[in-house]
Enzyme design. Sequence first.
Site, PDB file in Angstrom:
ATOM      1  N   HIS A   1      73.406  53.872 -43.937  1.00  0.00           N
ATOM      2  CA  HIS A   1      73.413  52.961 -42.791  1.00  0.00           C
ATOM      3  C   HIS A   1      74.855  52.746 -42.348  1.00  0.00           C
ATOM      4  O   HIS A   1      75.785  52.898 -43.139  1.00  0.00           O
ATOM      5  CB  HIS A   1      72.771  51.638 -43.215  1.00  0.00           C
ATOM      6  CG  HIS A   1      72.594  50.684 -42.089  1.00  0.00           C
ATOM      7  ND1 HIS A   1      73.613  49.880 -41.627  1.00  0.00           N
ATOM      8  CD2 HIS A   1      71.525  50.421 -41.322  1.00  0.00           C
ATOM      9  CE1 HIS A   1      73.161  49.161 -40.624  1.00  0.00           C
ATOM     10  NE2 HIS A   1      71.916  49.473 -40.414  1.00  0.00           N
TER      11      HIS A   1
ATOM     12  N   ASP B   1      65.168  48.356 -36.271  1.00  0.00           N
ATOM     13  CA  ASP B   1      66.543  47.909 -36.533  1.00  0.00           C
ATOM     14  C   ASP B   1      66.618  46.387 -36.329  1.00  0.00           C
ATOM     15  O   ASP B   1      67.615  45.848 -35.846  1.00  0.00           O
ATOM     16  CB  ASP B   1      67.565  48.599 -35.642  1.00  0.00           C
ATOM     17  CG  ASP B   1      68.921  48.687 -36.344  1.00  0.00           C
ATOM     18  OD1 ASP B   1      69.831  49.342 -35.797  1.00  0.00           O
ATOM     19  OD2 ASP B   1      69.060  48.104 -37.427  1.00  0.00           O
TER      20      ASP B   1
HETATM   21  C1  LIG Z   1      75.205  44.392 -39.645  1.00  0.00           C
HETATM   22  O1  LIG Z   1      75.452  44.205 -38.287  1.00  0.00           O
HETATM   23  C2  LIG Z   1      74.895  45.053 -37.378  1.00  0.00           C
HETATM   24  C3  LIG Z   1      75.172  44.848 -36.072  1.00  0.00           C
HETATM   25  C4  LIG Z   1      74.613  45.681 -35.104  1.00  0.00           C
HETATM   26  C5  LIG Z   1      74.928  45.479 -33.676  1.00  0.00           C
HETATM   27  O2  LIG Z   1      74.054  45.820 -32.868  1.00  0.00           O
HETATM   28  O3  LIG Z   1      76.024  44.990 -33.382  1.00  0.00           O
HETATM   29  C6  LIG Z   1      73.766  46.698 -35.465  1.00  0.00           C
HETATM   30  C7  LIG Z   1      73.499  46.891 -36.783  1.00  0.00           C
HETATM   31  C8  LIG Z   1      72.584  47.993 -37.186  1.00  0.00           C
HETATM   32  O4  LIG Z   1      72.455  48.957 -36.458  1.00  0.00           O
HETATM   33  O5  LIG Z   1      72.008  47.870 -38.256  1.00  0.00           O
HETATM   34  C9  LIG Z   1      74.043  46.078 -37.770  1.00  0.00           C
HETATM   35 MN   LIG Z   2      70.480  48.893 -38.830  1.00  0.00          MN
END
Ligand SMILES: COc1cc(C(=O)O)cc(C(=O)O)c1
Ligand SMILES: [Mn+2]
Length: 340
Positions: A179, A302
């Site tokens: 990830h 997600d």
């Molecule tokens: C842990 O923080 C995250 C932020 C975001 C974002 O959209 O800024 C996307 C993910 C993700 O893709 O998992 C994770």
């Molecule tokens: Mn994610």
Amino acid sequence: ELRLIATEEAWSIPEVAEELRKTANSPTQSLDKLLVKGIYDAPSDTSGYGKLDFLSGLKDIEEHRLPQMDEFGVDMHLLALTAPGVQMFDADTAMELASLANDRLAEVCRKYPTRFAGLASFAPHSPKRAAKEMERAINDLGLNGFMINSHTNGEYLDDPKFWPILEAAEALDRCIYIHPRAASDTLKGPLQDYGMDSAMWGYGVEVGTHAVRMMAGGVFDHFPKLKICIGHMGEAVPFWLWRINFMNSRAQVVGRAKKTGRSMAEYFQDNFVITTSGVEDPLALRYAIDKLGVQNVMWAIDYPYQPMKPAVDFIEAFECTEEERHALCHGNAERIFHID
Ligand SMILES: COc1cc(C(=O)O)cc(C(=O)O)c1
Ligand SMILES: [Mn+2]
């Protein structure tokens, strides 16, 4: 009725959230600090993801997540500790919190066996200890695979120091989901402005680089049965695959790249699977299916970084055969993550 299993679903527990809040105010150089401050140490919820109740663990699951899953017809979430997991912490804290998070996750899966499955965390800082936690997570806790948020202190899984982790995953026949997190200190250069540290761009650069390092480093010659999952439609690697393969093959001939037993295209085809997390684009999904084969592509939301309903609408509206739909929505996840 079509079973919907979402395969990149973030959760957290209060102890990890608290440790990340402390990290937000630490002298760390990590580019993740921008995100961590925005989520864990903001006066108001400036994260942009709406109320981040998900930090409360089971409470969030019962009050916010399950009602939405019921409303939108999502049967299961494959849960994993949200990025950057325990990887910003020192080794001892990381091991302790990974183990605690795995225990809590197993409790959730035991309480709701038809609604949640889980990917175990570990502390890559200590690979041999990590391998022990990985064995415990599968054999004792009954979890479904592993989650790592790309680099740890700027080091990547092609580094032989981490191979006890890869050996354990291969021996346990469980997939490692790589990830994103923000780019490592040696990669972050021009990614520190305009919000490019985030999922908008830097996340894909970080994980894509990680995946190519593993293939070009010959990792899968050592671990031919190892399965790696990457999200976000394969972090653009499927789109680049012809070029990666052509240029690496030529570089190997002239001694510019490490000689490998198989080609980059073969490694990506046989040792990687991808999810659709955060890329709700039917054209990109059709390309990925045609490029990699539908058996290598899984649906994901997600959550909570993507809202649940649009991701459900996206996959339900996607034009495909019924066989493809079953593979995308649950069949592949059942096979790859050993979900009953
Ligand atoms: C842990 O923080 C995250 C932020 C975001 C974002 O959209 O800024 C996307 C993910 C993700 O893709 O998992 C994770
Ligand atoms: Mn994610």
